[in-house]
Design a protein around this motif. Structure first.
Motif, PDB file in Angstrom:
ATOM      1  N   ARG A 113     -38.392  -6.798 -17.286  1.00 35.18           N
ATOM      2  CA  ARG A 113     -38.701  -6.922 -15.859  1.00 35.18           C
ATOM      3  C   ARG A 113     -37.634  -7.747 -15.164  1.00 35.18           C
ATOM      4  N   THR A 115     -37.268  -9.140 -11.092  1.00 38.72           N
ATOM      5  CA  THR A 115     -37.883  -9.214  -9.765  1.00 38.72           C
ATOM      6  C   THR A 115     -38.968  -8.144  -9.656  1.00 38.72           C
ATOM      7  N   ASP A 116     -38.835  -7.207  -8.698  1.00 37.03           N
ATOM      8  CA  ASP A 116     -39.878  -6.181  -8.547  1.00 37.03           C
ATOM      9  C   ASP A 116     -39.476  -4.861  -9.168  1.00 37.03           C
ATOM     10  N   TRP A 117     -38.674  -4.924 -10.237  1.00 36.92           N
ATOM     11  CA  TRP A 117     -38.250  -3.728 -10.962  1.00 36.92           C
ATOM     12  C   TRP A 117     -38.613  -3.856 -12.433  1.00 36.92           C
ATOM     13  N   GLN A 131     -38.941   0.916  -9.631  1.00 38.33           N
ATOM     14  CA  GLN A 131     -39.396  -0.126  -8.715  1.00 38.33           C
ATOM     15  C   GLN A 131     -40.906  -0.253  -8.794  1.00 38.33           C
ATOM     16  N   THR A 132     -41.394  -1.466  -8.996  1.00 38.59           N
ATOM     17  CA  THR A 132     -42.830  -1.698  -9.174  1.00 38.59           C
ATOM     18  C   THR A 132     -43.444  -2.503  -8.042  1.00 38.59           C
ATOM     19  N   GLY A 133     -42.638  -3.186  -7.243  1.00 41.66           N
ATOM     20  CA  GLY A 133     -43.179  -4.074  -6.214  1.00 41.66           C
ATOM     21  C   GLY A 133     -43.421  -3.375  -4.902  1.00 41.66           C
ATOM     22  N   ALA A 137     -49.227   0.590  -6.326  1.00 42.15           N
ATOM     23  CA  ALA A 137     -48.739   0.290  -7.681  1.00 42.15           C
ATOM     24  C   ALA A 137     -48.372   1.585  -8.396  1.00 42.15           C
TER      25      ALA A 137
END
Length: 375
Positions: A113, A115-117, A131-133, A137
């Motif tokens: 992981r 940040t938001d990736w 990208q997860t953020g 979701a």
């Protein structure tokens, strides 16, 4: 000596880890009594392969394996994709190259992981950043048994290019959640009026028109009959835009299209054209028939030739002349740069970025031209 060791480790890393399905972010750390090999690798098998190669290249060096693995590492987790389609990038940035896509219900491994990736490995082995953020979701975290069993319990596939799905069995326009791409597998649990009830990977219920679905038991698996059935629907994709890394009717690239079509009949192909070509055996041009795969490119040290592939016998094909690479790793030499599906001796279906020798916004096309397309 130190520079030579660093160069050897870097050369070995580049030779054994192509970046698409393997990773080795390593370096040499020489000490008075040993050379420590440090950094991150995909898994223990990758580390052992690297160490064997280094010891074979420099047997007099005391090599010490101090590499950490991403598989079973601190961020490692299994998950199921919740979005109809999610882009996978080369780097953790939306400005980075799209290398492939993950589809609804696909089991993936989270390796790292940032940040938001999330750096992930897809079910075909391909690596990249997701990208997860986001507000919605994209992943449902689960254990390996749940991740691997979701597809096994799928009952239907989407047979339309794009099928609306709804949050309520009324099917009212304001209840539409999104569009499901052709080839997505879903778990249908029942029917509510004209809509089929489907269970999503996170357990939520969604509703899909029965006319957009085909029961999997009506699709011949691993057979030419099944491929003919699939091609009947795939003809509706003619005119869909070309999209580098694409695997859906929002846009396909050449190998993404063939991977999806063969996957529908239970024949798992690897992601890129050159990888798919390695899975079969070349045959002669006069043997090309429906269902064969035609590969375009120059075989190193060999004259151009044509061959073909039938899924039942896993034979594959060469054809044509050198063209820009579709998903080729430009640090490696690759012979195959494009793939098409033979409809007959003279016709094929492909996703191409050019037509009739001229550059234009590419499309999925059905073509009888013998001239190799540009990937």
């Amino acid at each position: 000596m130190s520079h030579a060791l660093h160069d050897l480790v870097e050369h070995t890393r580049r030779r054994l880890a192509d970046g698409r399905t393997s990773l080795a972010d390593i370096h040499a750390d020489p000490t008075p009594d040993a050379v420590r090999v440090r950094g991150s690798v995909l898994d223990r098998e990758t580390a052992e392969r690297l160490m064997r190669a280094l010891r074979a290249s420099a047997p007099s060096v005391n090599w010490r394996d101090e590499m950490s693995t991403l598989v079973a590492g601190p961020d490692y987790h299994w998950a199921l994709v919740l979005r109809p389609v999610a882009d996978i990038r080369r780097e953790p940035s939306n400005r980075s190259e799209r290398v492939t896509q993950a589809l609804l219900g696909e089991p993936i491994e989270i390796l790292r992981r940032h940040t938001d990736w999330a750096f992930v490995r897809l079910s075909d082995g391909y690596l990249g950043w997701l990208q997860t953020g986001l507000d919605v979701a994209p992943l449902h975290l689960c254990n390996v048994e749940v991740a691997q069993s979701y597809q096994e319990h799928a009952t239907h596939i989407i047979k339309q290019p794009l099928a609306p799905y709804y949050a309520h069995p009324s099917g009212e326009p304001h209840e539409q959640v999104g569009l499901l791409p052709f080839g997505i597998r879903v778990q249908v649990t029942g029917q509510d009026g004209p809509l089929q009830r489907a269970r999503w990977p996170d357990g939520k219920l969604r509703w899909i028109a029965a006319a957009d679905l085909l029961p999997l038991d009506l699709l011949a698996q691993g057979r030419i009959a099944g491929l003919r059935q699939v091609l009947g629907w795939a003809q509706r994709l003619v005119g869909v835009p070309y999209l580098w890394g694409g695997k859906t009717p929002f846009g396909y690239d050449c190998s993404g299209l063939t991977q999806i079509l063969f996957g529908l009949i239970g024949v798992p192909l690897r992601r890129d054209a050159d990888q798919q070509a390695e899975m079969g055996e070349p045959v002669e041009p006069e043997q090309v028939t429906f269902g064969d795969l035609l590969f375009f490119g120059n075989a190193p040290g060999e004259p151009n030739r044509v061959a073909a592939a039938e899924p039942a016998r896993s034979s594959f094909a060469w054809a044509g002349q050198t063209t820009p690479a579709d998903h080729a790793d430009h640090t490696r030499e690759t012979a195959v740069t494009h793939v098409a599906l033979a409809l007959s001796r003279t016709d094929f279906l492909d996703a191409s970025r050019s037509g009739s020798g001229e550059r234009w916004p590419g499309r999925v096309r059905s073509d009888g031209s013998a001239k190799p397309p540009q990937a």
